[in-house]
Scaffold this motif. Structure first.
Motif, PDB file in Angstrom:
ATOM      1  N   LYS A   1       0.598   4.191  -2.557  1.00 62.70           N
ATOM      2  CA  LYS A   1      -0.416   3.599  -3.553  1.00 62.70           C
ATOM      3  C   LYS A   1      -1.819   3.221  -2.493  1.00 62.70           C
ATOM      4  O   LYS A   1      -2.736   3.495  -2.431  1.00 62.70           O
ATOM      5  CB  LYS A   1       0.583   3.268  -4.574  1.00 62.70           C
ATOM      6  CG  LYS A   1       0.811   4.115  -5.028  1.00 62.70           C
ATOM      7  CD  LYS A   1       1.425   3.319  -6.772  1.00 62.70           C
ATOM      8  CE  LYS A   1       2.934   3.997  -7.019  1.00 62.70           C
ATOM      9  NZ  LYS A   1       3.480   2.947  -8.678  1.00 62.70           N
ATOM     10  N   LEU A   2      -1.153   2.303  -1.505  1.00 60.40           N
ATOM     11  CA  LEU A   2      -2.161   0.966  -0.947  1.00 60.40           C
ATOM     12  C   LEU A   2      -2.859   1.916  -0.096  1.00 60.40           C
ATOM     13  O   LEU A   2      -3.959   1.949  -0.608  1.00 60.40           O
ATOM     14  CB  LEU A   2      -1.279  -0.543   0.137  1.00 60.40           C
ATOM     15  CG  LEU A   2      -2.051  -0.944   1.071  1.00 60.40           C
ATOM     16  CD1 LEU A   2      -0.988  -2.134   0.950  1.00 60.40           C
ATOM     17  CD2 LEU A   2      -2.617  -0.004   1.903  1.00 60.40           C
ATOM     18  N   VAL A   3      -2.067   2.605   0.870  1.00 58.13           N
ATOM     19  CA  VAL A   3      -3.194   3.576   1.821  1.00 58.13           C
ATOM     20  C   VAL A   3      -4.046   4.641   0.323  1.00 58.13           C
ATOM     21  O   VAL A   3      -5.089   4.645   1.468  1.00 58.13           O
ATOM     22  CB  VAL A   3      -2.243   4.467   2.978  1.00 58.13           C
ATOM     23  CG1 VAL A   3      -2.943   5.190   3.345  1.00 58.13           C
ATOM     24  CG2 VAL A   3      -1.066   3.309   3.241  1.00 58.13           C
TER      25      VAL A   3
ATOM     26  N   LEU B   1      -3.828  -6.466   0.824  1.00 60.06           N
ATOM     27  CA  LEU B   1      -4.716  -4.890   0.358  1.00 60.06           C
ATOM     28  C   LEU B   1      -4.417  -4.999  -0.417  1.00 60.06           C
ATOM     29  O   LEU B   1      -4.282  -4.183  -1.582  1.00 60.06           O
ATOM     30  CB  LEU B   1      -4.607  -4.102   1.964  1.00 60.06           C
ATOM     31  CG  LEU B   1      -5.362  -4.551   3.543  1.00 60.06           C
ATOM     32  CD1 LEU B   1      -4.846  -3.570   4.045  1.00 60.06           C
ATOM     33  CD2 LEU B   1      -6.335  -3.826   3.392  1.00 60.06           C
ATOM     34  N   HIS B   2      -2.451  -4.875  -0.946  1.00 57.19           N
ATOM     35  CA  HIS B   2      -1.355  -3.963  -1.573  1.00 57.19           C
ATOM     36  C   HIS B   2      -2.604  -5.039  -3.436  1.00 57.19           C
ATOM     37  O   HIS B   2      -2.862  -4.525  -4.575  1.00 57.19           O
ATOM     38  CB  HIS B   2      -0.495  -5.055  -1.604  1.00 57.19           C
ATOM     39  CG  HIS B   2       0.256  -4.680  -3.000  1.00 57.19           C
ATOM     40  ND1 HIS B   2       0.315  -3.531  -3.828  1.00 57.19           N
ATOM     41  CD2 HIS B   2       1.431  -5.799  -3.834  1.00 57.19           C
ATOM     42  CE1 HIS B   2       1.152  -3.361  -4.387  1.00 57.19           C
ATOM     43  NE2 HIS B   2       1.610  -4.678  -5.162  1.00 57.19           N
ATOM     44  N   GLN B   3      -3.152  -6.183  -2.984  1.00 56.22           N
ATOM     45  CA  GLN B   3      -3.035  -7.300  -4.229  1.00 56.22           C
ATOM     46  C   GLN B   3      -4.897  -6.287  -4.699  1.00 56.22           C
ATOM     47  O   GLN B   3      -4.916  -5.479  -5.967  1.00 56.22           O
ATOM     48  CB  GLN B   3      -3.457  -8.969  -4.153  1.00 56.22           C
ATOM     49  CG  GLN B   3      -2.375  -9.419  -4.653  1.00 56.22           C
ATOM     50  CD  GLN B   3      -1.347  -8.887  -5.142  1.00 56.22           C
ATOM     51  OE1 GLN B   3      -1.923  -9.116  -6.346  1.00 56.22           O
ATOM     52  NE2 GLN B   3       0.048  -9.145  -5.377  1.00 56.22           N
ATOM     53  N   ILE B   4      -5.464  -5.912  -4.042  1.00 52.46           N
ATOM     54  CA  ILE B   4      -6.966  -5.162  -4.255  1.00 52.46           C
ATOM     55  C   ILE B   4      -6.828  -4.167  -4.523  1.00 52.46           C
ATOM     56  O   ILE B   4      -6.222  -3.839  -5.471  1.00 52.46           O
ATOM     57  CB  ILE B   4      -7.718  -5.957  -2.473  1.00 52.46           C
ATOM     58  CG1 ILE B   4      -7.905  -7.030  -2.437  1.00 52.46           C
ATOM     59  CG2 ILE B   4      -9.450  -4.712  -3.165  1.00 52.46           C
ATOM     60  CD1 ILE B   4      -9.074  -6.985  -1.011  1.00 52.46           C
TER      61      ILE B   4
ATOM     62  N   HIS C   1       0.956  -9.174   7.968  1.00 57.19           N
ATOM     63  CA  HIS C   1       1.784  -9.494   6.066  1.00 57.19           C
ATOM     64  C   HIS C   1       1.849 -10.018   5.541  1.00 57.19           C
ATOM     65  O   HIS C   1       0.877  -9.605   4.057  1.00 57.19           O
ATOM     66  CB  HIS C   1       3.267 -10.899   6.902  1.00 57.19           C
ATOM     67  CG  HIS C   1       3.860 -10.382   5.109  1.00 57.19           C
ATOM     68  ND1 HIS C   1       5.603 -10.989   5.614  1.00 57.19           N
ATOM     69  CD2 HIS C   1       4.060 -10.059   3.762  1.00 57.19           C
ATOM     70  CE1 HIS C   1       5.799 -10.610   3.891  1.00 57.19           C
ATOM     71  NE2 HIS C   1       5.230  -9.730   3.528  1.00 57.19           N
ATOM     72  N   GLN C   2       0.304 -11.492   5.676  1.00 58.99           N
ATOM     73  CA  GLN C   2      -0.495 -11.731   4.456  1.00 58.99           C
ATOM     74  C   GLN C   2      -2.030 -10.205   4.129  1.00 58.99           C
ATOM     75  O   GLN C   2      -2.084 -10.761   3.566  1.00 58.99           O
ATOM     76  CB  GLN C   2      -1.192 -12.822   4.890  1.00 58.99           C
ATOM     77  CG  GLN C   2      -2.227 -14.166   4.017  1.00 58.99           C
ATOM     78  CD  GLN C   2      -1.306 -13.058   3.433  1.00 58.99           C
ATOM     79  OE1 GLN C   2      -0.014 -14.347   2.807  1.00 58.99           O
ATOM     80  NE2 GLN C   2      -1.672 -13.099   1.780  1.00 58.99           N
ATOM     81  N   ALA C   3      -1.832  -9.711   5.625  1.00 58.57           N
ATOM     82  CA  ALA C   3      -3.215  -8.301   5.703  1.00 58.57           C
ATOM     83  C   ALA C   3      -2.680  -7.134   4.300  1.00 58.57           C
ATOM     84  O   ALA C   3      -3.202  -7.182   3.514  1.00 58.57           O
ATOM     85  CB  ALA C   3      -3.530  -8.067   7.184  1.00 58.57           C
ATOM     86  N   VAL C   4      -1.292  -7.604   4.452  1.00 61.99           N
ATOM     87  CA  VAL C   4      -0.838  -6.346   3.813  1.00 61.99           C
ATOM     88  C   VAL C   4      -0.682  -6.862   1.721  1.00 61.99           C
ATOM     89  O   VAL C   4      -0.948  -6.203   1.804  1.00 61.99           O
ATOM     90  CB  VAL C   4       0.806  -5.758   4.053  1.00 61.99           C
ATOM     91  CG1 VAL C   4       1.145  -4.906   3.298  1.00 61.99           C
ATOM     92  CG2 VAL C   4       0.540  -4.839   5.428  1.00 61.99           C
ATOM     93  N   LEU C   5      -0.408  -7.870   1.916  1.00 56.83           N
ATOM     94  CA  LEU C   5      -0.289  -8.788   1.318  1.00 56.83           C
ATOM     95  C   LEU C   5      -1.903  -8.680   0.554  1.00 56.83           C
ATOM     96  O   LEU C   5      -1.939  -8.035  -0.580  1.00 56.83           O
ATOM     97  CB  LEU C   5       0.243  -9.713   0.537  1.00 56.83           C
ATOM     98  CG  LEU C   5       2.113  -9.937   0.519  1.00 56.83           C
ATOM     99  CD1 LEU C   5       2.998 -11.218   1.218  1.00 56.83           C
ATOM    100  CD2 LEU C   5       2.600  -9.317   0.182  1.00 56.83           C
TER     101      LEU C   5
END
Length: 930
Positions: free
Chosen positions: A622-624, A574-577, A568-572
């Motif tokens: 959009k993240l991917v 990545l989303h912020q970056i 979960h934290q890794a996804v968050l």
């Protein structure tokens, strides 16, 4: 909709415009290149309808001298006598009018064209546009929509306007045998045209003109409107467009353009068909078509005893004579039994003296209107290889299963199996190309990795597997299934980055600041073990619940070495970056043209569509996308630095200048604040909301669709064959170098890029491909990618047509996208589909087309349902909101859009005021953009 009848104005069935009406496979079997003289007037023998192709040596010389032009032929699917190739300067398309001028070339063929000599022009009456010939061609904005060009139909509204066009006249194809003159009647009931060319024009070039002693219209290029000029390859003005302008009662003064005066190649010029195909460099069309069998009309003819007539569903393909021996045994006795049977036919020959092609019936697909026969027909027409992989290909795969990574690979690769790495894909995906990782560092930065399946490890260069992958070039995604580029053992097992399984990968790893600034970059072969397979929905729920723990039952299985909180934290992170990367990308001038995409829910037993919705493109998508773009750009620079003459890159040319200018003027006329000066400026304009009501997104979608018209296709290319680095640029992304690296399971171009990257990193020797060989493979990848895209569109259209048939009629609000003089185009908001609504299909008392300023406007006067009521008037303009009904037609899998009658005040009925909310943008073609 049935095949349009070629015999407009009494011209016999199947006869191209301006050709002999005698039909039949005379001397069937001769090749198109037979050097038979077309000027012989041997008694009892037909003369040629089509020109003999030039010799290859003469074509090569003509292309070098610039007297001939080559390009890929595009035929308008709904106005099949119109065809185009790109002009050499990319400014606009060269127009080729008529079946004869196409000279047996089919859609997608690489052709060579020449300008016809003056003596082969003549004045003819134009055909009336009908339901089939009113539509604009694919990928271009309808000229009626732009408010710039005057359509041929509008000529009739001017009393002083001769209703004429100019068309090519070919030796032996008309009046000599007394048949072809029916359609091409010389104009004797209208005022004849005449042109006087200025002495300067005569000196600078031999301008083809139409002469008449009685009248003389001054030909002064200063009077030519710049907007009506379609430049030739030499940037010369048209000598005939002024006639159009003068007849329309308008006069313009622009600076005279020096140089010889030549006819333009625009479909809107009065003087048509000065261009003709003289050679087919490459027959890229599959020469296969789906359609229906019919008996020939003349039962007493010799042909009737030998041939049946195959009528293709695609109007761009000619009708085809097929030997009766290929047909079902009882077809002649019981033709009606096969009226709804779909067949596949392949063209084997199309002779110079025959209106129709000669073909062979390949197979019967089954009943028209059923999904699988229709799908097989689509795949065959577009040359998609959906056959089983051969035993020779399968022998290239690892034989000892289950396969495990050889021990020596661990010493050659960076071992990342303990890292928290995961995939994010559509929930139904089985070919998982890419995985992501994001590790926080002690200094507050992040180590971010993009890990791509190392497909090149399993595809030995030069092997049978490599050859078939190169030929297929791409996987083809249909609504109900995938036609894979590689055998399923690779696609879904050995290469696919399935969770909790050791996999070979090629990775790009960066050290990034929280703002997305790159501090360090590493490329290399790796081994990973994905800890979980997230869907876009899973990742989206994590993004939307940053502080809440997602219940385990709502998540897929996660490897015991990693917790759901860690993922979960890794996804968050990545989303912020990704948000920062995206913001910076668009600040740097990138453009995104989102188009709505339909997704279907299918019945598990029947496979029929149960419903559909517009796919929502969300933050997880959009993240991917951001990290795939970052990897592709990084690899592009890496391989270009290593192999400046041999890098396989991807370029996106800027929009076609003339079409863009048309759109600029249209937006000005409509009062739309759109800046077309650059990709970034256009994107900024499109992201601004047009209005503050619930239909603002629909207005944006309509405008986005218009902006897509001038855009050109992105193309793979070999860097060594383009001299100017400015041509390497990707217009939409606004970057100097780009390639495709992230999807090698489904794109062969990515496999080649992996090999180039491996060579750049010293893992292998340099790629053994000369630049021109690499360019040929790039061209093939471009062709197959375009075919794949079209097949996807047709598959979506097929399933939606079935849905309308099974569940219709379907009602929805729609927004007007374009206005013609007898029809208008709409975007159906609930389903994201575009349809044309024809006035003659509505219960109208009358309709009137006009231009208010330059804005097209269509006034509809409805027949009152009650004789005591006044007729309701409805004004149709761009962005008008209307209500439509989508209903199935009697023809298999065709549906039409019908406008709902407004109330007596010309407004929409009240029952739909609380229609559904705004729809979101659709998913792009793929996660790596263009």
């Amino acid at each position: 909709m049935s095949h349009p009848d070629y015999r407009m104005n009494l011209r016999p069935l199947g006869t191209p415009r301006g050709v002999s009406t005698v039909a039949g496979p005379h001397d069937i079997g001769a090749s198109p290149g037979d050097k038979k003289s077309k000027n012989k007037s041997t008694r009892g023998k037909k003369k040629s309808i089509f020109e003999t192709y030039m010799f290859k040596e003469d074509v090569s010389e003509g292309l070098k001298r610039g007297t001939l032009i080559q390009g890929v032929l595009r035929i308008n699917p709904k106005k099949f006598h119109e065809a185009f190739i790109p002009s050499p300067d990319g400014d606009r398309d060269i127009f080729i009018d008529g079946v004869v001028a196409r000279n047996r070339a089919l859609n997608g063929d690489l052709v060579v064209v020449k300008l016809l000599p003056e003596e082969q022009w003549k004045v003819v009456k134009p055909e009336n546009n009908d339901k089939e010939t009113e539509a604009a061609y694919e990928s271009d904005i309808p000229e009626e929509l732009c408010g710039r060009h005057l359509p041929q139909q509008s000529l009739k509204s001017y009393n002083d306007s001769p209703d004429v066009i100019i068309e090519a006249q070919f030796d032996g194809s008309d009046s000599e045998d007394g048949h072809g003159i029916t359609q091409n009647v010389l104009v004797d009931d209208v005022k004849k045209l005449s042109v006087c060319v200025s002495e300067k024009g005569r000196e600078d070039g031999d301008a083809p003109v139409t002469k008449d002693e009685t009248t003389c219209i001054s030909q002064d290029t200063r009077a030519l409107p710049e907007k009506s000029l379609q430049r030739s390859a030499k940037h010369l003005p048209c000598c005939f467009c002024e006639i159009l302008v003068l007849l329309m009662g308008e006069k313009y003064n622009v600076e005279q353009i020096p140089g010889a005066i030549l006819p333009c190649w625009s479909p809107t010029c009065l003087y048509k068909t000065q261009v003709m195909v003289v050679y087919i460099l490459e027959k890229k069309h599959s020469r296969a078509a789906t359609g229906f069998l019919k008996l020939l009309a003349d039962k007493n003819s010799e042909l009737f005893r030998k041939y049946a007539l195959f009528s293709p569903s695609d109007h761009r393909v000619p009708r085809i004579y097929v030997p009766l021996k290929d047909c079902p045994q009882d077809f002649v006795a019981r033709p009606k039994d096969y009226a709804n049977t779909l067949f596949i036919c392949r063209i084997v020959d199309w002779k110079e003296d025959c209106n129709f092609a000669l073909g062979q019936l390949a197979k019967s697909l089954g009943q028209a209107g059923e999904i699988e026969p229709e799908t097989e027909g689509i795949l065959t027409e577009y040359g998609v290889d959906f056959s089983d992989f051969s035993s020779e290909v399968l022998e290239c795969l690892p034989q000892g299963l289950p396969w495990t990574i050889p021990p020596e690979e661990f010493s050659k690769r960076r071992d990342l199996r303990k890292d928290c790495i995961f995939t994010i894909d559509p929930s139904t995906a089985r070919d998982l190309d890419d995985a992501l990782s994001c590790k926080p560092l002690a200094d507050g930065n992040f180590e971010v990795g993009v890990h791509i399946a190392d497909v090149s490890y399993f595809v030995p260069e030069g092997s049978d597997l490599d050859k078939v992958a190169a030929e297929r070039a791409t996987s083809v995604y249909l609504v109900q299934k995938v036609v894979p580029m590689l055998p399923r053992l690779l696609c879904e097992e050995l290469c696919s980055l399935n969770p909790m399984s050791d996999k070979l990968t090629f990775s790009v790893i960066w050290t990034l600041t929280p703002e997305g600034k790159i501090l360090d970059e590493w490329f290399g072969r790796t081994i990973i073990c994905s800890c979980t397979k997230l869907s876009y929905e899973h990742a989206q729920s994590m993004i939307e619940s940053p502080t809440e723990k997602i219940p385990a039952k709502e998540l897929p299985p996660i490897s015991p070495e990693h917790s759901s909180e860690e993922v979960h934290q890794a996804v968050l992170n990545l989303h912020q970056i990704a948000k920062q990367l995206r913001q910076q990308r668009f600040a740097d001038g990138a453009l995104r043209l989102d188009q709505l995409k339909l997704a279907f829910t299918l019945d598990h037993e029947t496979g029929l569509p149960q419903g559909c919705h517009i796919y929502e493109y969300r933050d997880s998508n959009k993240l991917v996308e951001e990290f795939m773009l970052l990897a592709n750009m990084a690899v592009a620079h890496k391989i270009h630095r290593a192999f400046p003459e041999q890098a396989l890159l991807r370029r996106h040319p800027p929009p076609q200048t003339r079409m863009l200018n048309d759109l600029v003027e249209f937006c000005d006329q409509m009062g739309l604040p759109v800046d077309f000066s650059s990709a970034g400026a256009l994107n900024k304009s499109l992201t601004q909301t047009f209005g503050d009501d619930k239909y603002s997104l629909a207005r944006k979608e309509v405008l986005t669709n218009m902006c897509s018209g001038p855009m050109q296709m992105a193309l793979y290319f070999c860097s060594g064959l383009l001299q100017d680095p400015a041509q390497f640029r990707h217009y939409a992304l606004n970057v100097p170098l780009y390639t495709h690296f992230t999807s090698p399971i489904r794109r062969f171009a990515d496999v080649l890029v992996h090999r180039l990257l491996a060579a750049a990193l010293g893992y292998r020797k340099q790629l053994d491909m000369a630049p021109d060989t690499l360019q040929k493979q790039a061209d093939h990848c471009n062709d197959r990618r375009m075919a794949s895209k079209r097949v996807q569109e047709l598959s979506t259209g097929l399933f939606f047509a079935v849905l309308v048939k099974e569940s219709g009629p379907l009602e929805s609000e729609a927004m007007v996208m374009g206005v013609l003089n007898q029809a208008f185009d709409v975007l159906v908001l609930r389903y994201g589909v575009q349809k044309r609504i024809y006035c003659n299909a509505l219960a109208l008392r009358s309709h009137h087309f006009q231009k208010v300023g330059k804005k097209p406007e269509l006034t509809l006067v409805w027949e009152p349902e009650d004789m005591e009521q006044e007729p309701a008037q409805q004004v149709i303009t761009i962005f008008s909101l209307v209500e439509v009904v989508l209903q199935a037609e009697s023809t298999a899998l065709k549906y039409s859009a019908i406008l709902k009658r407004p109330d007596t005040h010309g407004h929409l009925g009240p029952e739909k005021e609380e229609e559904e909310e705004e729809e979101s943008d659709g998913e792009p073609e793929d996660s790596s953009t263009s």
